[in-house]
Scaffold this motif. Structure first.
Motif, short mmCIF file in Angstrom:
data_model
loop_
_atom_site.label_atom_id
_atom_site.label_comp_id
_atom_site.label_asym_id
_atom_site.label_seq_id
_atom_site.Cartn_x
_atom_site.Cartn_y
_atom_site.Cartn_z
N SER A 261 106.32 59.54 -3.65
CA SER A 261 107.76 59.31 -3.70
C SER A 261 108.00 58.08 -4.55
O SER A 261 107.08 57.29 -4.79
CB SER A 261 108.34 59.13 -2.30
OG SER A 261 107.73 58.02 -1.65
N LEU B 229 101.67 63.62 -0.94
CA LEU B 229 102.79 63.73 -1.87
C LEU B 229 103.39 62.36 -2.12
O LEU B 229 103.47 61.52 -1.21
CB LEU B 229 103.87 64.67 -1.30
CG LEU B 229 103.47 66.14 -1.19
CD1 LEU B 229 104.60 66.94 -0.54
CD2 LEU B 229 103.14 66.72 -2.55
N ARG C 44 103.53 72.56 1.10
CA ARG C 44 103.72 71.34 1.90
C ARG C 44 102.85 71.36 3.15
O ARG C 44 102.16 70.37 3.47
CB ARG C 44 105.19 71.21 2.29
CG ARG C 44 105.49 70.02 3.23
CD ARG C 44 106.91 70.07 3.72
NE ARG C 44 107.18 71.28 4.49
CZ ARG C 44 106.89 71.43 5.77
NH1 ARG C 44 106.28 70.45 6.45
NH2 ARG C 44 107.19 72.55 6.41
N ASN D 82 107.27 76.12 -1.80
CA ASN D 82 107.36 74.72 -1.41
C ASN D 82 106.94 74.51 0.04
O ASN D 82 106.23 73.55 0.36
CB ASN D 82 108.80 74.21 -1.61
CG ASN D 82 109.08 73.79 -3.04
OD1 ASN D 82 108.88 72.64 -3.42
ND2 ASN D 82 109.54 74.73 -3.86
N ASP D 83 107.38 75.39 0.91
CA ASP D 83 107.07 75.23 2.33
C ASP D 83 105.59 75.43 2.61
O ASP D 83 104.97 74.64 3.33
CB ASP D 83 107.91 76.22 3.13
CG ASP D 83 107.91 75.90 4.62
OD1 ASP D 83 108.05 74.71 4.97
OD2 ASP D 83 107.78 76.83 5.44
N GLU E 253 99.64 68.86 4.02
CA GLU E 253 99.67 68.03 5.23
C GLU E 253 98.43 68.22 6.08
O GLU E 253 98.04 67.33 6.85
CB GLU E 253 100.92 68.35 6.05
CG GLU E 253 102.22 67.82 5.44
CD GLU E 253 103.44 68.20 6.25
OE1 GLU E 253 103.29 68.99 7.22
OE2 GLU E 253 104.55 67.73 5.92
N LEU F 173 105.52 69.08 -8.47
CA LEU F 173 105.07 68.45 -7.23
C LEU F 173 104.45 67.08 -7.57
O LEU F 173 103.47 67.01 -8.30
CB LEU F 173 104.01 69.31 -6.53
CG LEU F 173 104.50 70.52 -5.74
CD1 LEU F 173 103.32 71.37 -5.32
CD2 LEU F 173 105.29 70.09 -4.53
#
Length: 305
Positions: free
Chosen positions: A285, A283, A271, A267-268, A275, A185
């Motif tokens: 990128s 997270l 996440r 993961n779900d 949030e 992650l």
């Protein structure tokens, strides 16, 4: 002299040929009997596991019976039994070496318990669930290839049992039906690292609680049975710094048949939890940061015409 009398005289003069013919007749009768018994049991036994084991037991019993009959039959009819059997075995081994190796492989699989129907294995570069093991072939439901993760491709693969002697066999479920899995992650620099750690570990512990509890007792049995060091079965988290983000590596134990679904849940849930931190943990990128834009000097010269 009729043809029948001629044949009788020839068989009388060649007792070895007549003995082989009689043995072949016995062989055919035994094989037909085994097939009839297997078909009868297949119709009468409704439980799949019991039916499969019963049919395999009848098949192995038939092979043993044929070997015993051959030894008893020929040992009393042939004086030079050892020499003839030696020559016969050498010829068979040369012409049918792959078949013999496959039969030997099936015996090795059953006796040593290399794998059994229901196990997930990888052999000769093919991964799948074993659905049948007979005297020559191992039948597998293939996993992977053009589909991702541990999903069935839909192809049924028949693999010679001889391959158990030709390379490594990876068994995902023997003795210990759990495997370790992990994923990364990326978290943006400036985020609350301690909060991110607590969220990831808490979520993983809740989702993986059943797998962790069930695997501990079985892992202790593995440690006692084999020469192997103890290992951590609880979810663990490791952090590493990269040029772009803080990388969280979550390592955990999971049922070998639920690897993909479990990774999706982790993961779900993680996440959603991140949030809900109101921006405290974000997270990351891949981004490109422009530190300085170079100066551009444009000179336009106008000339009179």
């Amino acid at each position: 002299m009729t043809k029948i009398e001629h044949i009788k005289d020839w068989l009388t003069a060649n007792p070895l040929v007549w003995s082989i013919i009689k043995f072949l007749i016995i062989l055919i009768i035994v094989l037909i009997s085994i097939q009839l018994i297997r078909r009868y049991l297949k119709k009468k036994i409704s439980d799949t596991a019991v039916r499969y084991k019963t049919q395999k037991g009848i098949e192995i019993f038939g092979y043993i019976l044929l070997i015993i009959l051959a030894v008893l039959y020929f040992s009393g009819a042939i004086q030079d039994f050892t020499i003839i059997i030696g020559l016969f075995t050498a010829g068979i081994a040369f012409t049918l070496q792959e078949l013999i190796l496959s039969i030997a492989g099936s015996l090795y699989i059953f006796l040593v318990k290399v794998y059994k129907p229901g196990d997930r294995i990888e052999i000769n570069g093919i991964k799948g669930d074993v659905i049948d093991v007979d005297s020559i072939y191992t039948t597998m439901m293939e996993i992977g290839q053009w589909v991702s993760s541990d999903n069935y491709s839909g192809r049924i693969v028949k693999l010679s049992n001889a391959f158990v002697f030709k390379g490594p066999i990876y068994n995902y479920s023997q003795d210990f039906p759990f495997i370790w899995d992990e994923f990364n992650l990326p978290v943006r620099y400036g985020s609350d690292v301690d909060l991110a750690k607590s969220i990831i570990i808490k979520t993983a512990t809740e989702i993986l609680f059943e797998y962790t509890a069930n695997s501990k007792a079985q892992w202790n049995d593995i440690v006692n049975k084999y020469y192997i060091e103890d290992a951590q079965v609880d979810p663990t988290l490791a952090i590493s710094l990269t040029d772009n983000w803080i990388q969280f590596n979550l390592r955990y134990i999971v049922d070998f048949k639920k690897r993909r679904h479990t990774k999706h849940l982790l993961n779900d849930k993680i996440r959603l939890a991140l949030e809900n931190t109101n921006g405290k943990v974000i997270l990351a990128s891949a981004t490109i940061e422009l530190v300085k834009i170079p100066e551009i000097d444009i000179n336009v010269n106008k000339t009179d015409t």
